[in-house]
Design a protein around this motif. Structure first.
Motif, mmCIF file in Angstrom:
data_model
loop_
_atom_site.group_PDB
_atom_site.id
_atom_site.type_symbol
_atom_site.label_atom_id
_atom_site.label_comp_id
_atom_site.label_asym_id
_atom_site.label_seq_id
_atom_site.Cartn_x
_atom_site.Cartn_y
_atom_site.Cartn_z
ATOM 1 N N LEU A 45 8.026 4.224 -0.571
ATOM 2 C CA LEU A 45 8.980 3.238 -0.302
ATOM 3 C C LEU A 45 10.341 4.006 -0.328
ATOM 4 O O LEU A 45 11.218 3.165 0.223
ATOM 5 C CB LEU A 45 8.912 2.231 -1.638
ATOM 6 N N GLU A 46 10.712 4.712 -1.192
ATOM 7 C CA GLU A 46 12.168 5.369 -1.332
ATOM 8 C C GLU A 46 12.535 5.988 0.150
ATOM 9 O O GLU A 46 13.558 5.618 0.711
ATOM 10 C CB GLU A 46 12.346 6.375 -2.279
ATOM 11 N N GLU A 47 11.515 6.470 0.708
ATOM 12 C CA GLU A 47 11.895 7.135 2.013
ATOM 13 C C GLU A 47 12.097 6.053 2.959
ATOM 14 O O GLU A 47 12.901 6.287 4.050
ATOM 15 C CB GLU A 47 10.521 8.059 2.216
ATOM 16 N N SER A 48 11.321 5.021 2.879
ATOM 17 C CA SER A 48 11.588 3.699 3.823
ATOM 18 C C SER A 48 12.885 3.168 3.797
ATOM 19 O O SER A 48 13.632 2.862 4.519
ATOM 20 C CB SER A 48 10.590 2.664 3.717
ATOM 21 N N ARG A 63 15.506 5.419 5.312
ATOM 22 C CA ARG A 63 15.358 5.219 6.849
ATOM 23 C C ARG A 63 16.143 3.978 7.255
ATOM 24 O O ARG A 63 16.909 3.936 8.140
ATOM 25 C CB ARG A 63 13.896 5.236 7.314
ATOM 26 N N LEU A 64 15.935 3.018 6.546
ATOM 27 C CA LEU A 64 16.697 1.613 6.830
ATOM 28 C C LEU A 64 18.142 1.824 6.663
ATOM 29 O O LEU A 64 18.874 1.458 7.552
ATOM 30 C CB LEU A 64 16.185 0.610 6.011
ATOM 31 N N LEU A 65 18.506 2.564 5.488
ATOM 32 C CA LEU A 65 19.877 2.819 5.314
ATOM 33 C C LEU A 65 20.479 3.708 6.337
ATOM 34 O O LEU A 65 21.899 3.392 6.811
ATOM 35 C CB LEU A 65 20.119 3.530 4.140
ATOM 36 N N ALA A 66 19.747 4.823 6.947
ATOM 37 C CA ALA A 66 20.279 5.705 7.870
ATOM 38 C C ALA A 66 20.540 4.815 9.100
ATOM 39 O O ALA A 66 21.291 5.320 9.972
ATOM 40 C CB ALA A 66 19.080 6.555 7.985
ATOM 41 N N SER A 67 19.750 3.943 9.458
ATOM 42 C CA SER A 67 19.953 3.113 10.745
ATOM 43 C C SER A 67 21.094 2.333 10.873
ATOM 44 O O SER A 67 21.537 1.893 11.812
ATOM 45 C CB SER A 67 18.626 2.091 10.805
ATOM 46 N N VAL A 68 21.932 2.115 9.632
ATOM 47 C CA VAL A 68 22.998 1.483 9.636
ATOM 48 C C VAL A 68 24.037 2.425 9.446
ATOM 49 O O VAL A 68 25.052 2.320 9.937
ATOM 50 C CB VAL A 68 23.163 0.259 8.478
ATOM 51 N N ALA A 92 0.871 -1.268 0.036
ATOM 52 C CA ALA A 92 0.113 0.097 0.076
ATOM 53 C C ALA A 92 0.697 1.340 -0.036
ATOM 54 O O ALA A 92 0.204 2.335 0.417
ATOM 55 C CB ALA A 92 -0.821 0.229 1.165
ATOM 56 N N LEU A 93 2.300 1.294 -0.388
ATOM 57 C CA LEU A 93 2.755 2.492 -0.426
ATOM 58 C C LEU A 93 3.008 3.010 -1.940
ATOM 59 O O LEU A 93 3.374 2.304 -2.687
ATOM 60 C CB LEU A 93 4.314 2.057 0.318
#
Length: 131
Positions: free
Chosen positions: A57-60, A63-68, A51-52
Protein backbone atom coordinates in the motif's frame (compact mmCIF):
# COMPACT_ATOMS: atom_id res chain seq x y z
CA UNK A 1 20.17 46.54 -33.25
CA UNK A 2 21.58 44.53 -30.33
CA UNK A 3 24.95 46.21 -30.85
CA UNK A 4 23.40 49.66 -30.49
CA UNK A 5 21.67 48.67 -27.25
CA UNK A 6 24.90 47.36 -25.75
CA UNK A 7 26.78 50.51 -26.82
CA UNK A 8 24.12 52.72 -25.24
CA UNK A 9 24.26 50.73 -21.99
CA UNK A 10 28.04 50.90 -22.03
CA UNK A 11 27.87 54.67 -22.33
CA UNK A 12 25.83 54.94 -19.11
CA UNK A 13 28.78 54.20 -16.87
CA UNK A 14 29.53 51.51 -14.29
CA UNK A 15 27.16 52.62 -11.48
CA UNK A 16 24.15 52.76 -13.79
CA UNK A 17 25.10 49.42 -15.39
CA UNK A 18 25.31 47.80 -11.96
CA UNK A 19 21.97 49.27 -10.94
CA UNK A 20 20.32 48.01 -14.13
CA UNK A 21 21.79 44.54 -13.63
CA UNK A 22 20.58 44.49 -10.04
CA UNK A 23 17.05 45.52 -11.06
CA UNK A 24 17.00 42.88 -13.78
CA UNK A 25 18.03 40.17 -11.32
CA UNK A 26 15.56 41.41 -8.71
CA UNK A 27 12.66 41.34 -11.15
CA UNK A 28 13.62 37.80 -12.18
CA UNK A 29 13.61 36.63 -8.55
CA UNK A 30 10.30 38.35 -7.81
CA UNK A 31 8.65 36.76 -10.85
CA UNK A 32 9.90 33.32 -9.84
CA UNK A 33 8.64 33.73 -6.27
CA UNK A 34 5.22 34.92 -7.44
CA UNK A 35 4.81 31.84 -9.64
CA UNK A 36 5.60 29.32 -6.89
CA UNK A 37 2.75 28.00 -4.80
CA UNK A 38 3.12 27.47 -1.11
CA UNK A 39 3.03 23.86 0.02
CA UNK A 40 0.82 22.58 2.80
CA UNK A 41 0.02 19.22 4.32
CA UNK A 42 -2.86 17.36 2.67
CA UNK A 43 -4.49 14.07 3.58
CA UNK A 44 -5.38 11.87 0.62
CA UNK A 45 -8.12 9.27 1.15
CA UNK A 46 -8.11 6.33 -1.26
CA UNK A 47 -10.43 3.43 -2.03
CA UNK A 48 -9.69 0.46 0.19
CA UNK A 49 -7.53 -2.25 -1.39
CA UNK A 50 -7.97 -5.41 0.64
CA UNK A 51 -5.38 -7.96 -0.52
CA UNK A 52 -2.30 -5.73 -0.19
CA UNK A 53 0.26 -5.63 2.60
CA UNK A 54 1.14 -2.38 4.36
CA UNK A 55 4.37 -2.22 2.35
CA UNK A 56 2.51 -2.71 -0.95
CA UNK A 57 0.00 0.00 0.00
CA UNK A 58 2.79 2.43 0.86
CA UNK A 59 4.47 1.68 -2.47
CA UNK A 60 1.18 2.38 -4.27
CA UNK A 61 0.92 5.68 -2.37
CA UNK A 62 4.42 6.63 -3.56
CA UNK A 63 3.59 5.75 -7.18
CA UNK A 64 0.43 7.85 -7.07
CA UNK A 65 2.35 10.80 -5.60
CA UNK A 66 5.12 10.37 -8.19
CA UNK A 67 2.53 10.59 -10.98
CA UNK A 68 1.79 14.14 -9.82
CA UNK A 69 5.21 15.23 -8.54
CA UNK A 70 7.25 13.83 -11.41
CA UNK A 71 9.58 11.36 -9.69
CA UNK A 72 9.79 8.76 -6.95
CA UNK A 73 12.45 10.87 -5.19
CA UNK A 74 10.07 13.84 -5.05
CA UNK A 75 7.30 11.55 -3.83
CA UNK A 76 9.51 10.14 -1.05
CA UNK A 77 10.44 13.67 0.02
CA UNK A 78 6.80 14.82 0.09
CA UNK A 79 5.25 11.75 1.76
CA UNK A 80 4.78 12.29 5.48
CA UNK A 81 2.80 9.19 6.49
CA UNK A 82 1.03 6.24 4.88
CA UNK A 83 -2.23 5.13 6.47
CA UNK A 84 -2.63 1.40 5.90
CA UNK A 85 -4.59 -0.06 8.82
CA UNK A 86 -7.93 1.68 9.42
CA UNK A 87 -7.97 3.62 6.14
CA UNK A 88 -6.08 3.58 2.87
CA UNK A 89 -4.42 6.94 2.35
CA UNK A 90 -1.48 9.14 3.07
CA UNK A 91 -0.45 12.63 4.11
CA UNK A 92 1.98 14.63 2.02
CA UNK A 93 3.36 18.11 1.43
CA UNK A 94 1.61 19.43 -1.69
CA UNK A 95 0.73 22.67 -3.40
CA UNK A 96 -2.97 23.41 -3.94
CA UNK A 97 -2.63 22.65 -7.67
CA UNK A 98 -0.95 19.31 -6.93
CA UNK A 99 -3.77 18.47 -4.49
CA UNK A 100 -6.33 19.30 -7.17
CA UNK A 101 -4.49 17.12 -9.68
CA UNK A 102 -4.51 14.22 -7.21
CA UNK A 103 -8.29 14.59 -6.76
CA UNK A 104 -8.73 13.65 -10.42
CA UNK A 105 -6.73 10.40 -10.17
CA UNK A 106 -8.57 7.06 -10.22
CA UNK A 107 -9.09 5.56 -6.77
CA UNK A 108 -8.81 8.90 -4.93
CA UNK A 109 -11.86 9.51 -2.77
CA UNK A 110 -10.91 12.86 -1.25
CA UNK A 111 -7.97 15.23 -0.78
CA UNK A 112 -8.28 17.63 2.15
CA UNK A 113 -5.94 20.05 3.91
CA UNK A 114 -4.68 18.65 7.19
CA UNK A 115 -6.12 20.30 10.28
CA UNK A 116 -5.15 20.10 13.93
CA UNK A 117 -7.82 20.19 16.58
CA UNK A 118 -7.06 21.09 20.19
CA UNK A 119 -9.31 19.70 22.88
CA UNK A 120 -10.15 22.31 25.45
CA UNK A 121 -9.69 20.99 28.96
CA UNK A 122 -11.31 23.93 30.78
CA UNK A 123 -14.33 21.84 31.73
CA UNK A 124 -12.12 19.14 33.20
CA UNK A 125 -10.17 21.72 35.17
CA UNK A 126 -13.37 23.18 36.58
CA UNK A 127 -14.65 19.75 37.58
CA UNK A 128 -11.40 18.86 39.35
CA UNK A 129 -11.56 22.14 41.30
CA UNK A 130 -15.05 21.28 42.51
CA UNK A 131 -14.00 17.93 44.00
Amino acid sequence: MGLRVSKSIASLGKPIQCLMLFLLLLSSVLCTCAMEEETGVYIVYLKRREALTSEALEESHLRLLASVLGSMDSARAALLYSYTTAINGFSAKLTPSQANELKEKPGVLEVVPSQTYHVQDEGLRMMSNMV
